[in-house]
Design an enzyme around this catalytic site. Structure first.
Site, mmCIF file in Angstrom:
data_model
loop_
_atom_site.group_PDB
_atom_site.id
_atom_site.type_symbol
_atom_site.label_atom_id
_atom_site.label_comp_id
_atom_site.label_asym_id
_atom_site.label_seq_id
_atom_site.Cartn_x
_atom_site.Cartn_y
_atom_site.Cartn_z
ATOM 1 N N ASP A 163 0.879 -1.160 0.000
ATOM 2 C CA ASP A 163 0.000 0.000 0.000
ATOM 3 C C ASP A 163 0.926 1.221 0.000
ATOM 4 O O ASP A 163 1.501 1.573 1.031
ATOM 5 C CB ASP A 163 -0.875 -0.051 1.262
ATOM 6 C CG ASP A 163 -1.653 1.229 1.502
ATOM 7 O OD1 ASP A 163 -1.676 2.097 0.607
ATOM 8 O OD2 ASP A 163 -2.243 1.352 2.598
ATOM 9 N N LYS B 96 2.782 11.285 -3.376
ATOM 10 C CA LYS B 96 1.744 10.569 -4.125
ATOM 11 C C LYS B 96 0.799 11.530 -4.845
ATOM 12 O O LYS B 96 0.266 11.215 -5.897
ATOM 13 C CB LYS B 96 0.963 9.700 -3.141
ATOM 14 C CG LYS B 96 -0.083 8.800 -3.771
ATOM 15 C CD LYS B 96 -0.603 7.846 -2.723
ATOM 16 C CE LYS B 96 -1.715 6.972 -3.231
ATOM 17 N NZ LYS B 96 -2.132 6.032 -2.172
ATOM 18 N N GLU C 196 -7.232 0.606 -4.093
ATOM 19 C CA GLU C 196 -7.142 0.463 -2.636
ATOM 20 C C GLU C 196 -8.447 -0.061 -2.011
ATOM 21 O O GLU C 196 -8.401 -0.995 -1.204
ATOM 22 C CB GLU C 196 -6.734 1.803 -2.011
ATOM 23 C CG GLU C 196 -5.256 2.090 -2.278
ATOM 24 C CD GLU C 196 -4.890 3.560 -2.178
ATOM 25 O OE1 GLU C 196 -5.724 4.374 -1.740
ATOM 26 O OE2 GLU C 196 -3.752 3.891 -2.553
ATOM 27 N N ASP D 209 -12.561 5.418 1.631
ATOM 28 C CA ASP D 209 -11.124 5.395 1.895
ATOM 29 C C ASP D 209 -10.629 6.831 1.942
ATOM 30 O O ASP D 209 -10.493 7.487 0.912
ATOM 31 C CB ASP D 209 -10.432 4.600 0.769
ATOM 32 C CG ASP D 209 -8.938 4.436 1.016
ATOM 33 O OD1 ASP D 209 -8.419 5.050 1.966
ATOM 34 O OD2 ASP D 209 -8.292 3.699 0.255
#
Ligand code: AMP
Length: 502
Positions: free
Chosen positions: A8, A70, A147, A169
């Site tokens: 992850d 990210k 994810e 999420d």
């Protein structure tokens, strides 16, 4: 046999899990922690330092560290280190290499393959960049999975009574909503939506701005403008935010020496939860439209959802849980560790791909529509969002001008009618179209998106005997930095919305 590994690659933390026996397990890093901060800094000789050591060094030397990279994946963003520039893919590659190396030391074996997760809402370019980061870290990326899908895998598929699951999420940098159907070993993604610019970091920033405003000048200005002071303020804000998830108030103490000045100001304040929630109300409310969008796309009502899963550290905020109750009319499920679920699910998927465990069929969907720019700067969809992957579709286009012998195929991703309002993925040219009257040539444009959501586009002239053909693989190095000029100004190359249906 290769070890099945899932990673992850989070905005704030990166987590690596492996399959042991038939169960996934998170592996600690060299510091003994399960979560590795996705933070990179550089030593004097420009070597990368990753994770907790990077965070500590940055704090000790008041040095800037690269965090939340990210958010820049697949963009033209660059990190300047001395004379060198690093791409976001390289920075992410350093993070991946760190967790890979630490896990190898822990397990006493080498790791060369992994499944890596991305937010469901990541576009093609960001997925390619993630794949590239894996490659730079010496990993063969078996698959890129979403994810929330990974979280649903970790949740387990053997619960007969649960069919429709909604996953929220909320990580450090992104918010994803996914609706999945689980039945008889098949996990089908029904819809995804989200906000790629909403996450726990925004809450930190909001609180940090508020705290900076409490300082008298010149300290307030220094906290706003000095990068390392700003970072320390942001860290203090994050700590307070986390405390406020379990306590009604949090105390903030800040290092206060001002650079190049003798004076110091002592600073201590208390933030109460209600105050924090009022400051961040608009951020919370931004979770509502994507949720409604996902429900509408899946043609479901809140009452049709059997289970609400919360993933990502920021879903620990009580306000987020209250909103889930309010909006979806049920208590969110708490059985999953929000920090680990995604990595565990990714490891399970790796185990399935390597044939080490019972397969679950994953039916994922395309998060955003894909298409091309047509005359007048319009966007013509070829693959619609939420179509199941892998997917392939062709559409026939024609020329806009007499004797037009070439055509620009400008590939875009998004939902807007005007091409310029969507994300430009790249552009290539089809040549050698026979010179004919406008509207006569038939050019077949084919889009193929694979299970990773990665796109191949080809264009073929159907009328001429000569095979005019072009193919584009959407790789990051193919993307223009700036959107190309609008077709209205590139005369003779424009093409129109289909005249002839496919
Ligand atoms: P992730 O990307 O899933 O690792 O989530 C990281 C984000 O979750 C960061 O913004 C963290 O500050 C935030 N976070 C972690 N734990 C908590 C907590 N207990 N309460 C509020 N936010 C948290």
């Amino acid at each position: 046999m290769s070890r099945a590994v899932g990673i992850d690659l989070g905005t704030t933390y990166t987590v690596l899990a492996v399959i042991e026996g038939d169960q996934p397990r998170v592996i600690p890093n060299a510091e003994g922690e399960l979560l590795t901060p996705s933070v990179v800094t550089f030593t004097q000789d420009e070597q990368p330092l990753v994770g907790l050591p990077a965070k500590l060094q940055a704090a000790a030397h008041h040095q800037w560290a690269v965090a939340s990279i990210k958010r820049h994946m697949g963009s033209g963003h660059r990190v300047q280190v001395g004379e060198r520039e690093h791409t976001p893919e390289e920075i992410s590659g350093f993070i991946l290499r760190k967790v890979k190396t630490d896990a190898e030391a822990y397990l006493g074996e080498s790791i060369d393959k992994a499944v890596i997760t991305v937010p469901a809402y990541f576009n093609d370019r960001q997925r390619q960049a993630t794949r590239q980061a894996g490659f730079l870290a010496g990993l063969q990326v078996l698959r890129i999975i979403n994810e929330p899908t990974a979280a649903a895998l970790a949740y387990g598929l053997d619960r007969e009574d649960i069919h429709t699951v909604l996953v929220w999420d909320l990580g450090g940098g992104t918010f994803d909503v996914s609706i999945l159907e689980i039945e008889a070993g098949i996990l089908e993604v029904r819809a995804v939506s989200g906000d790629p610019w909403l996450g726990g970091d925004d809450y930190d920033q909001r609180l940090a701005d508020y705290l900076a405003g409490l300082y008298p000048e010149p300290w307030g200005k220094a906290f706003r403008q000095d990068r390392s002071l700003r970072q320390r303020l942001q860290e203090a804000a994050e700590k307070a935010k986390i405390e406020l998830s379990t306590q009604p108030w949090a105390q903030v103490r800040l290092p206060t020496a001002l650079p190049e000045r003798e004076e110091t100001a002592s600073f201590k304040t208390t933030v109460i939860r209600e105050q924090f929630q009022a400051l961040t109300r608009d951020l919370l409310e931004r979770m509502i439209p994507p949720t409604e969008q996902a429900l509408a796309d899946a043609e479901l009502k809140p009452g049709d959802i059997h289970r609400v899963l919360l993933v990502g550290g920021a879903t620990r905020m009580p306000a987020v849980q209250e909103l889930a109750r309010e909006l979806l009319g049920q208590e969110p499920y708490r059985g999953l560790n929000p920090d680990e679920a995604v990595a565990l699910g990714a490891a399970l998927q790796a185990g399935m791909l390597l044939g080490q465990m019972k397969k679950t069929i994953l039916l994922d969907v395309l998060p955003l529509s894909l298409g091309v720019e047509t005359q007048g700067g319009l966007f013509a969809r070829v693959l619609r969002r939420n179509i199941h992957l892998p997917a392939a579709e062709s559409r026939i286009f024609t020329t806009a001008a007499d004797n037009q012998t070439s055509m620009d195929i400008h590939v875009l991703q998004g939902e807007q009618e005007r091409a310029q309002d969507n994300l430009s993925l790249g552009q290539f040219q089809l040549q050698d179209i026979p010179p004919l009257s406008k509207g006569v040539p038939r050019v077949e444009v084919t889009f193929e998106a694979d299970v990773n959501g990665i796109l191949h586009v080809s264009a073929r002239d159907l009328l001429s005997e000569s095979e005019a053909k072009a193919e584009m693989i959407a790789r990051p190095d193919h993307y223009p930095e700036k959107p190309p000029l609008s077709l209205a100004t590139s005369q003779g190359r424009a093409f129109e919305t289909p005249r002839i249906s496919g």
